[in-house]
Design an enzyme around this catalytic site. Structure first.
Site, short mmCIF file in Angstrom:
data_model
loop_
_atom_site.label_atom_id
_atom_site.label_comp_id
_atom_site.label_asym_id
_atom_site.label_seq_id
_atom_site.Cartn_x
_atom_site.Cartn_y
_atom_site.Cartn_z
N HIS A 227 45.43 65.39 45.73
CA HIS A 227 46.49 65.11 44.77
C HIS A 227 46.62 63.61 44.51
CE1 HIS A 227 49.09 63.49 47.93
NE2 HIS A 227 48.69 64.49 48.67
N ARG B 167 53.03 68.33 44.93
CA ARG B 167 52.17 67.21 44.56
C ARG B 167 50.75 67.69 44.24
NH1 ARG B 167 53.47 67.00 50.01
NH2 ARG B 167 51.83 66.61 51.56
N GLU C 292 48.73 70.38 53.31
CA GLU C 292 48.38 69.22 54.13
C GLU C 292 48.54 69.56 55.61
OE1 GLU C 292 46.83 66.81 55.10
OE2 GLU C 292 47.57 65.12 53.89
N HIS D 74 44.91 68.50 49.62
CA HIS D 74 45.47 67.37 50.34
C HIS D 74 44.40 66.68 51.18
CE1 HIS D 74 49.56 68.85 49.35
NE2 HIS D 74 48.93 70.00 49.37
#
Length: 259
Positions: free
Chosen positions: A15, A66, A93, A188
């Protein structure tokens, strides 16, 4: 390693810059959004993919905004907002446990850069866990309400991140790629590190030095056995290395202020 964009069938994109990337804070599963720069990085990633002429059959992302918003922007840039999109929490993430929300440089100043490097980049040592009753624990988040509570992490090493990403890869991405589909994954830094480690057979020791820059498409050509034929950043390895070095520097203590 280089890549012929005409043959690429897998593209991974971290991202764009998030608000907590900007503030140099451990983010993990906290759901912060993109900054203006992050939006610009997502547009740049989409343009790079479009200019390379890479097309996709499906896209995947995490359940954190995100990454989702980065994917939306990329799909607009490549003029494919209609593309089938899947979301899976296993692409989230790495969970940074009790470090989430803390400033990385301040944490390095308190605990030492070596300890922070271990927490950030080691393969099998997780950071201190989040208390199970902490309001940020994922068991209180409705997006995980259908996930078995025991599967939800309170802190993860990269090894643990890989152990949750790999079942998704084996059950979702790998069959699609073997079937000839071309996939775009917006995720991520650490979920992508886990995929790259698996694809490129990177050792536990070498993975410590791998950093994934924000908003830079990493394209692969995989054969039907999912062996890597070619791979590389569309922006070029020099630009990616410079951006990755900036990621690596995030865990260093701020230099003392000279009076």
């Amino acid at each position: 390693m280089s890549v012929d964009a005409n043959d690429a069938n897998l593209v991974l994109v971290r991202h764009g810059q998030s608000q907590w990337n900007l503030e140099n804070r451990f983010t993990g599963w906290i759901d912060v959004d993109l900054t203006a720069q992050g939006v610009a990085e997502a547009h740049s990633a989409g343009r790079q993919i479009r200019e390379a002429g890479i097309e996709f059959d499906a896209a995947w992302t995490s359940v954190l905004q995100r990454a989702i918003h980065t994917l939306w922007i990329i799909l607009d840039e490549i003029q494919a907002p209609w593309l089938p999109v899947g979301r899976d929490w296993r692409l989230n993430e790495r969970h940074y446990g009790a470090l989430q929300g803390l400033n990385k440089a301040e944490t390095a100043a308190e605990h030492g850069e070596d300890q922070v490097l271990i927490w950030r980049r080691s393969y099998d040592i997780p950071p201190p866990p989040l208390d199970r009753d902490h309001p940020d624990h994922p068991r209180f988040d409705r997006r995980y309400r259908h996930t078995p509570p025991d599967a939800l992490p309170a802190a993860e090493s990269l090894k643990l991140t890989l152990e949750r990403v790999l079942p998704w890869w084996d059950s979702v991405a790998a069959p699609a790629l073997r079937d000839g589909q071309r996939l775009l994954i917006a995720a991520h830094g650490n979920s992508i590190r886990a995929i790259v480690k698996h694809l490129e057979s990177i050792s536990n020791e070498e993975i410590v030095g791998l950093n994934i820059p924000t908003g830079m498409p990493l394209a692969y050509t995989l054969d039907r056995e999912l062996h890597v034929s070619e791979g590389g950043y569309l922006a070029g390895e020099d630009a990616a290395a410079e951006a990755a070095a900036a990621v690596a520097a995030q865990g260093r203590a701020a230099p003392p202020v000279t009076p």
